[in-house]
Motif scaffolding. Structure first.
Motif, short mmCIF file in Angstrom:
data_model
loop_
_atom_site.label_atom_id
_atom_site.label_comp_id
_atom_site.label_asym_id
_atom_site.label_seq_id
_atom_site.Cartn_x
_atom_site.Cartn_y
_atom_site.Cartn_z
N HIS A 1 14.83 -78.17 9.57
CA HIS A 1 14.51 -78.37 8.35
C HIS A 1 14.51 -79.74 7.50
CE1 HIS A 1 13.28 -78.71 3.95
NE2 HIS A 1 12.31 -78.00 4.36
N ARG A 2 15.81 -79.96 7.68
CA ARG A 2 16.31 -81.31 7.06
C ARG A 2 15.90 -82.44 7.83
NH1 ARG A 2 21.26 -82.48 7.47
NH2 ARG A 2 22.05 -80.93 8.81
N LEU A 3 16.11 -82.17 9.17
CA LEU A 3 15.76 -83.50 10.11
C LEU A 3 14.51 -83.47 10.42
CD1 LEU A 3 19.18 -83.60 11.99
CD2 LEU A 3 18.59 -84.85 9.89
N ALA A 4 13.61 -82.61 10.82
CA ALA A 4 12.42 -82.42 11.48
C ALA A 4 11.22 -82.07 10.71
CB ALA A 4 12.25 -81.49 12.66
N LEU A 5 11.09 -81.09 9.63
CA LEU A 5 10.21 -80.51 9.03
C LEU A 5 9.86 -81.03 7.69
CD1 LEU A 5 10.17 -76.77 10.08
CD2 LEU A 5 8.86 -78.52 10.99
N ALA A 6 11.05 -81.26 6.97
CA ALA A 6 10.91 -81.82 5.54
C ALA A 6 10.49 -83.42 5.48
CB ALA A 6 12.50 -81.78 4.85
N PRO A 7 10.79 -84.26 6.47
CA PRO A 7 10.29 -85.32 6.54
C PRO A 7 8.70 -85.17 6.64
CG PRO A 7 12.11 -85.53 7.96
CD PRO A 7 11.97 -84.02 7.50
N LEU A 8 8.27 -84.45 7.19
CA LEU A 8 6.87 -84.12 7.30
C LEU A 8 6.26 -83.39 6.16
CD1 LEU A 8 6.97 -82.95 10.80
CD2 LEU A 8 6.28 -85.00 10.11
N GLY A 9 6.84 -82.76 4.99
CA GLY A 9 6.47 -82.23 4.16
C GLY A 9 6.36 -80.78 4.24
N ILE A 10 6.98 -80.33 5.23
CA ILE A 10 6.85 -78.90 5.65
C ILE A 10 8.07 -78.08 5.09
CG2 ILE A 10 6.79 -77.00 7.49
CD1 ILE A 10 5.49 -79.25 9.06
N ASN A 11 7.93 -77.29 4.05
CA ASN A 11 8.94 -76.45 3.33
C ASN A 11 8.62 -75.22 3.44
OD1 ASN A 11 10.46 -78.70 2.01
ND2 ASN A 11 8.85 -79.07 0.62
N TYR A 12 7.25 -74.60 3.68
CA TYR A 12 7.26 -73.21 3.82
C TYR A 12 6.23 -73.22 5.19
CZ TYR A 12 8.85 -73.11 -0.93
OH TYR A 12 9.80 -73.42 -1.96
N GLN A 13 6.39 -72.24 6.00
CA GLN A 13 5.36 -71.87 7.10
C GLN A 13 5.23 -70.27 7.43
OE1 GLN A 13 6.84 -74.11 10.53
NE2 GLN A 13 8.71 -72.86 10.76
N ILE A 14 4.23 -70.12 8.03
CA ILE A 14 3.96 -68.74 8.36
C ILE A 14 3.28 -68.88 9.73
CG2 ILE A 14 1.63 -68.80 7.17
CD1 ILE A 14 2.04 -65.69 6.68
N GLY A 15 3.56 -68.05 10.73
CA GLY A 15 3.26 -68.21 12.24
C GLY A 15 2.97 -66.69 12.71
N GLY A 16 2.09 -66.77 13.58
CA GLY A 16 1.80 -65.76 14.39
C GLY A 16 1.43 -66.19 15.87
N MET A 17 1.74 -65.01 16.86
CA MET A 17 1.75 -65.35 18.07
C MET A 17 0.37 -64.99 18.59
SD MET A 17 4.01 -64.99 21.43
CE MET A 17 3.83 -62.97 21.98
N LEU A 18 -0.62 -66.14 19.36
CA LEU A 18 -1.61 -65.88 19.98
C LEU A 18 -1.80 -65.51 21.38
CD1 LEU A 18 -3.42 -69.26 18.69
CD2 LEU A 18 -3.74 -67.03 17.76
N ALA A 19 -0.66 -65.86 22.12
CA ALA A 19 -0.87 -65.28 23.51
C ALA A 19 0.59 -65.82 24.28
CB ALA A 19 -1.75 -66.18 24.45
N MET A 20 1.10 -65.00 25.13
CA MET A 20 2.17 -65.54 26.02
C MET A 20 1.82 -65.94 27.46
SD MET A 20 5.42 -65.91 25.85
CE MET A 20 6.83 -66.19 26.70
N MET A 21 1.61 -67.04 27.85
CA MET A 21 1.18 -67.44 29.12
C MET A 21 1.98 -68.29 29.78
SD MET A 21 -3.05 -67.70 28.59
CE MET A 21 -2.93 -68.71 27.32
N ASP A 22 2.23 -67.83 31.19
CA ASP A 22 3.06 -68.85 32.24
C ASP A 22 4.39 -69.18 31.27
OD1 ASP A 22 0.82 -68.96 33.83
OD2 ASP A 22 -0.04 -70.67 32.56
N GLN A 23 5.08 -68.11 30.78
CA GLN A 23 6.60 -68.28 30.05
C GLN A 23 6.51 -69.33 29.06
OE1 GLN A 23 9.00 -66.47 31.34
NE2 GLN A 23 7.41 -65.58 32.77
N THR A 24 5.16 -69.46 28.17
CA THR A 24 4.94 -70.27 27.25
C THR A 24 4.49 -69.34 26.30
OG1 THR A 24 4.86 -72.36 28.58
CG2 THR A 24 3.95 -72.29 26.29
N ALA A 25 5.02 -69.42 24.91
CA ALA A 25 4.37 -68.66 23.63
C ALA A 25 3.37 -69.82 23.21
CB ALA A 25 5.50 -68.42 22.91
N HIS A 26 2.25 -69.15 22.81
CA HIS A 26 1.40 -69.80 22.08
C HIS A 26 1.43 -69.26 20.57
CE1 HIS A 26 -0.98 -71.26 25.78
NE2 HIS A 26 0.12 -70.71 26.17
N VAL A 27 2.00 -69.99 19.83
CA VAL A 27 2.16 -69.66 18.53
C VAL A 27 1.36 -70.53 17.37
CG1 VAL A 27 4.08 -69.04 16.57
CG2 VAL A 27 4.56 -68.66 19.19
#
Length: 178
Positions: free
Chosen positions: A77-103
């Protein structure tokens, strides 16, 4: 999604643990590639590992994993998200393909997400997943057809394809000339 759950940004994250992250961002050009890589550096502090380990597709808020005050103390949060104005997030997974999560993650600056918004997202989720997988399938099919046509059009000789009823489906340009 913006009509149902207003937010500053929405991202489709392609996460391959431990720290590989690619992202499609809306609105476009809101986040640089360097900023995406910085978020990727701290994925171990994010819920992505949960999605990969459990394959749980239900929508999760950051506060489902830790108090918001603790999240705001993380390097993620401090170094990566806060500078972008991201303080809150919600997420859901769309798929898992080729060892990669699509979130898919939705972000806000000033206000956390509500349980009502989570319910809306969970109700929409099967439709989002179906649409997402259909888009990937069509994209891959189009790419395969384009690659096949490129190979056939550069192959020596001249080729064509006819349907069972002997109507022309496709003809290599060289065959047209001949």
């Amino acid at each position: 999604l913006q009509e149902f759950v207003p937010a500053e940004s929405l991202v489709i994250n392609y996460v391959t643990l431990p720290d590989k992250l690619k992202a499609l961002i809306h609105p476009e050009n809101k986040i640089t590639e360097e900023q995406v890589q910085l978020v990727g550096k701290y994925t171990y502090q994010s819920p992505y590992g949960y999605y990969v380990a459990t394959r749980d597709a239900s929508w999760k808020m950051t506060t489902d994993f830790m108090p918001i005050e603790d999240f705001h103390k993380t390097e993620l949060h401090r170094l990566a998200l806060a500078p972008l104005g991201i303080n809150y997030q919600i997420g859901g997974m769309l798929a898992m393909m080729d060892q990669t999560a699509h979130v898919i993650t939705i972000h806000r600056t000033h206000q956390n997400f509500t349980e009502r918004e989570r319910t809306i997202l969970n109700k929409l989720h099967p439709h989002l997943v179906t649409s997402y997988l259909n888009a990937i399938t069509v994209s891959r099919a189009n790419r395969s057809v384009t690659e096949l046509k490129a190979v056939m059009e550069t192959a020596p000789g001249a080729y064509g394809y006819f349907y069972k009823e002997l109507t022309l489906a496709w003809l290599q340009p060289k065959a047209r000339e001949w």
